[in-house]
Design a protein around this motif. Structure first.
Motif, short mmCIF file in Angstrom:
data_model
loop_
_atom_site.label_atom_id
_atom_site.label_comp_id
_atom_site.label_asym_id
_atom_site.label_seq_id
_atom_site.Cartn_x
_atom_site.Cartn_y
_atom_site.Cartn_z
N GLY A 171 0.60 -1.45 -0.01
CA GLY A 171 -0.25 -0.08 0.31
C GLY A 171 0.87 1.54 0.16
N ASP A 189 -2.53 -5.92 -0.93
CA ASP A 189 -3.08 -6.43 0.21
C ASP A 189 -4.30 -5.73 -0.01
OD1 ASP A 189 -1.18 -6.55 1.24
OD2 ASP A 189 -0.67 -4.72 1.42
N TRP A 235 -8.15 -3.46 -1.91
CA TRP A 235 -8.01 -1.89 -1.17
C TRP A 235 -10.00 -1.66 -0.90
CZ3 TRP A 235 -4.82 1.57 -2.78
CH2 TRP A 235 -5.38 2.66 -2.85
N ASN A 269 -6.75 0.80 0.64
CA ASN A 269 -5.46 0.69 1.55
C ASN A 269 -5.33 1.92 2.33
OD1 ASN A 269 -2.18 0.34 2.05
ND2 ASN A 269 -2.86 -1.65 1.27
N LYS A 306 -2.90 2.73 4.59
CA LYS A 306 -1.02 2.70 4.15
C LYS A 306 -1.19 3.43 2.89
CE LYS A 306 0.84 -1.16 6.64
NZ LYS A 306 1.56 -2.24 6.73
#
Length: 276
Positions: free
Chosen positions: A25, A50, A52, A54, A56
């Motif tokens: 991210g 990871d 969405w 996100n 980060k």
């Protein structure tokens, strides 16, 4: 943050930036920031590792919220490019095939011309660790590669996006030498002002025994004036230099500015009665 200004026009146009299976991210956020720096706004993600949205990515985007909020996610690369007319694939490795290979400058100019013609365009960027597959490159119309150190050609994804975004911005500039702001205008000093600086400095140095032995003083003065006359000072620069000399002349290391009394008046404190 420094450099942002909500009162000025926000550029948001140009080719879509397409990240294929991005992993972190933080990298997506830095890509969004790079895009926003140079006027790009359409970010497309293909199967981000990871998921969405996100958090980060948002945190590292440094207020490029308009890019993050408009990001679109696709399951496959074919879906991500389906509505586009022309696509570049970025790669640092030589590929088998017959696709034209362009420099970033030529690629940006081509994208600008197609954008102005109303075409949908995009730039593919591969995974952080190993880039795009040959099959993914095959979906593009042309390849763009960067002039990098051949022994160290690996760029992180945000760097690669930044380079292409910068070239995109340049391709739309009428004058490549133009800058967004100029240095503050200053008034050239007069000779009278320069002579005043000479006199003040020479007096301060003479009082401290700088011109020693006395017979060499004329030559030392000539050398000093030659150094100070080498370029044309502005009024502001003359003022700065004279202020420095005045401070050195008035205060010593033992009695610095901010101490009780300056060197010149140490024995006879100033009359403060007027301030009472």
């Amino acid at each position: 943050m420094a450099g942002t200004n909500s009162e000025r026009q926000l550029l948001a146009e140009g080719p879509a930036i397409i990240l294929v299976e991005p992993q972190m991210g933080e990298n997506i956020g830095m890509v969004a920031r790079a895009m926003a720096n140079f006027g790009l706004a359409e970010l497309r993600l293909v199967n981000p590792r990871d998921g969405w949205p996100n958090e980060k990515a948002l945190a590292t985007a440094s207020k490029a919220d308009h890019v993050i909020e408009a990001t679109k996610v696709y399951d496959t690369l074919e879906q991500a490019v389906a509505d586009l007319n022309f696509v570049y694939a970025t790669t640092a490795r030589e590929r088998d095939g017959y696709k034209p290979v362009r420099s970033p400058i030529i690629a940006a100019e081509t994208l600008r011309a197609r954008f102005r013609a109303g075409e949908g365009t995009g730039i593919l960027f591969g995974r952080e660790r190993w880039g795009l597959t040959n099959e993914e490159v095959a979906l593009a119309d042309e390849i763009v590669t960067f002039p990098v150190n051949p022994a160290f050609a690996s760029l992180n994804i945000a760097q690669a996006v930044l380079l292409m975004s910068y070239e995109w911005m340049k391709s739309g500039m009428e004058d490549l030498g133009a800058v967004p702001f100029q240095a503050m205008g200053q008034t050239p000093s007069t000779k009278e002002q320069l002579f005043g600086l000479f006199d003040q400095l020479e007096e301060a140095l003479d009082a401290r025994g700088y011109f020693h032995p006395a017979g060499k003083k004329p030559k030392m003065v000539d050398n000093l004036r030659a150094v100070l006359s080498r370029r044309a000072f502005t009024e502001q620069e003359i003022s700065v230099l004279r202020g420095v000399i005045s401070s050195l002349d008035r205060f010593s290391r033992k009695s610095p500015r901010g101490g009780r009394f300056p060197t010149a008046t140490k024995e006879t404190p100033p009359d403060d009665s007027a301030d009472a």
